[in-house]
Design a protein around this motif. Structure first.
Motif, short mmCIF file in Angstrom:
data_model
loop_
_atom_site.label_atom_id
_atom_site.label_comp_id
_atom_site.label_asym_id
_atom_site.label_seq_id
_atom_site.Cartn_x
_atom_site.Cartn_y
_atom_site.Cartn_z
N TYR A 182 -9.09 -1.14 3.68
CA TYR A 182 -10.14 -1.97 4.28
C TYR A 182 -10.38 -3.27 3.54
O TYR A 182 -10.79 -4.27 4.15
CB TYR A 182 -11.46 -1.17 4.33
CG TYR A 182 -12.14 -1.06 2.99
CD1 TYR A 182 -13.09 -2.00 2.60
CD2 TYR A 182 -11.79 -0.07 2.07
CE1 TYR A 182 -13.69 -1.95 1.36
CE2 TYR A 182 -12.37 -0.01 0.83
CZ TYR A 182 -13.31 -0.95 0.47
OH TYR A 182 -13.88 -0.91 -0.77
N ASP A 183 -10.12 -3.28 2.23
CA ASP A 183 -10.42 -4.48 1.45
C ASP A 183 -9.28 -5.49 1.46
O ASP A 183 -9.31 -6.49 0.76
CB ASP A 183 -10.80 -4.12 0.00
CG ASP A 183 -9.80 -3.21 -0.68
OD1 ASP A 183 -9.24 -2.32 -0.02
OD2 ASP A 183 -9.56 -3.39 -1.89
N HIS A 184 -8.26 -5.22 2.28
CA HIS A 184 -7.09 -6.11 2.34
C HIS A 184 -6.77 -6.60 3.75
O HIS A 184 -6.01 -7.57 3.88
CB HIS A 184 -5.87 -5.43 1.71
CG HIS A 184 -6.07 -5.11 0.26
ND1 HIS A 184 -5.57 -5.90 -0.76
CD2 HIS A 184 -6.77 -4.12 -0.35
CE1 HIS A 184 -5.94 -5.40 -1.93
NE2 HIS A 184 -6.67 -4.30 -1.71
N ILE A 185 -7.29 -5.93 4.79
CA ILE A 185 -6.86 -6.36 6.15
C ILE A 185 -8.00 -6.73 7.11
O ILE A 185 -7.75 -6.89 8.30
CB ILE A 185 -5.95 -5.33 6.86
CG1 ILE A 185 -6.69 -4.02 7.14
CG2 ILE A 185 -4.66 -5.14 6.13
CD1 ILE A 185 -5.98 -3.19 8.21
N SER A 240 -1.23 -7.00 -6.20
CA SER A 240 -2.20 -6.35 -5.33
C SER A 240 -2.47 -4.96 -5.92
O SER A 240 -2.56 -4.82 -7.14
CB SER A 240 -1.72 -6.31 -3.88
OG SER A 240 -2.71 -5.72 -3.04
N ASP A 241 -2.54 -3.92 -5.09
CA ASP A 241 -2.98 -2.62 -5.63
C ASP A 241 -1.82 -1.76 -6.17
O ASP A 241 -2.00 -0.57 -6.42
CB ASP A 241 -3.79 -1.87 -4.58
CG ASP A 241 -5.12 -2.56 -4.31
OD1 ASP A 241 -5.37 -3.62 -4.92
OD2 ASP A 241 -5.90 -2.06 -3.48
N ALA A 242 -0.67 -2.39 -6.42
CA ALA A 242 0.35 -1.71 -7.23
C ALA A 242 -0.15 -1.61 -8.67
O ALA A 242 0.36 -0.81 -9.47
CB ALA A 242 1.67 -2.46 -7.17
N GLY A 268 -4.66 -6.47 -8.91
CA GLY A 268 -5.36 -6.71 -7.65
C GLY A 268 -6.87 -6.78 -7.73
O GLY A 268 -7.50 -7.38 -6.85
N HIS A 269 -7.48 -6.16 -8.74
CA HIS A 269 -8.94 -6.04 -8.72
C HIS A 269 -9.60 -6.28 -10.07
O HIS A 269 -10.74 -5.84 -10.28
CB HIS A 269 -9.34 -4.65 -8.22
CG HIS A 269 -9.13 -4.44 -6.75
ND1 HIS A 269 -10.01 -4.89 -5.81
CD2 HIS A 269 -8.11 -3.85 -6.06
CE1 HIS A 269 -9.56 -4.58 -4.59
NE2 HIS A 269 -8.40 -3.95 -4.72
N ASP A 270 -8.90 -6.89 -11.00
CA ASP A 270 -9.44 -6.95 -12.36
C ASP A 270 -10.29 -8.20 -12.57
O ASP A 270 -9.80 -9.32 -12.43
CB ASP A 270 -8.30 -6.93 -13.38
CG ASP A 270 -8.78 -6.45 -14.74
OD1 ASP A 270 -9.92 -6.79 -15.13
OD2 ASP A 270 -8.04 -5.70 -15.40
ZN ZN Z 1 -7.71 -2.95 -2.94
#
Ligand code: ZN
Length: 279
Positions: free
Chosen positions: A109-112, A205-207, A249-251
């Motif tokens: 949800y936080d990417h598309i 990203s979220d890798a 991705g989120h830091d």
């Molecule tokens: Zn994410």
């Protein structure tokens, strides 16, 4: 093209195109380590995460990487919405309404969200992510909980509108920008490698959600296949010339380590095409 060859003729070696690369923060979420690690060192310790949208801009091309979520989704999911990610692209000189290519790293949800704010764009995604988000695994609430069904359906509508470009594994989108299937967090997760003036930079990203996930081999707790998450860390390292060329991705540390786009944009938008400040 015909050319007269002489002894001194040497064909030009084609260098990859160079991109400016930006990260823009659009939301944040206060939480503890328990929500960020499979094995949190201190589960009660506060450790917020940030939400970003990325843009790669060369002289001739613009690629937006992911689209963030909407304010409505932020309210639904208790996230702190700071600014609309599509509108925030203007801060780095990108008009969402003119963008022709959006790379979708995965369907969470936080990417598309916000796909309707890119009316001219094609969406680049992995075959496996579409299969994952529309197949049997979504019967498992553990995997389905991070998807917004309306977002997934929205992308499916764009598929029928011929605005989805599928990729299977690694793909060069254009000179200086390529996609790489990673999987793990979701089955079809991909990262993006971008040539910049400091060399190849990998938007993970979220890798890799947070620097610490990869540095301590202690993954983010939401994953489809944990073994593949670890293999993904190794793949990121292969793709990048150094750990300092991998962007998680989120830091929130991304905003500390990279220079702000301008004085006004401190804490909001940074340049990833400039070396990070050593910590
Ligand atoms: Zn994410």
């Amino acid at each position: 093209m015909p050319s007269s060859r002489t002894a001194s003729f040497s064909p030009a070696v084609s260098e990859p195109d160079i991109y400016d690369l930006f990260a823009v923060k659009y939301a944040t979420h206060g939480r503890t380590q328990a929500a960020n690690f499979v094995d949190p060192p201190d589960p009660h310790e506060a450790m917020p995460i940030d939400y970003f949208i990325w843009a790669a801009v060369s002289k001739t091309r613009t690629y937006v990487i992911d689209m963030g979520f909407t304010e409505e989704t932020a309210i639904d999911r208790g996230r702190t919405f700071i600014r609309c990610p599509a509108e925030a692209l203007e801060l780095v000189g990108v008009e969402a309404k003119d963008v022709k290519d959006v790379i979708v790293t995965h369907f969470h949800y936080d990417h598309i969200g916000n796909f309707d704010k890119f009316p001219k764009a094609d969406f680049h995604l992995q075959d496996r992510e579409m299969a994952f988000a529309t197949g049997r695994h979504m019967l498992n609430p553990e995997y389905g909980a991070s998807m917004n069904v309306d977002d997934v359906v929205g992308i499916v509508r764009h598929l029928y509108g011929h605005r989805v470009q599928f990729h299977d594994g690694d793909a060069e989108l254009a000179s200086g920008i390529s996609l790489h299937h990673i999987g793990g967090h979701t089955d079809g997760l991909q990262c993006v490698r971008v040539m910049t003036k400091r060399g190849w930079v990998v938007v993970a990203s979220d890798a890799c959600h947070l620097y610490a996930n990869m540095e301590t081999r202690n993954p983010f707790p939401i994953s489809f296949d944990l073994d593949t998450v670890f293999a993904g860390y190794d793949r990121l390292s292969e793709l990048a010339p150094s750990p300092g060329h991998i962007v998680p991705g989120h830091d929130p540390l991304v905003l500390d380590r990279y220079p702000a786009v301008s004085e006004d944009l401190k804490g909001i938008a940074v340049r990833l095409d400039v070396d990070p400040v050593p910590q």
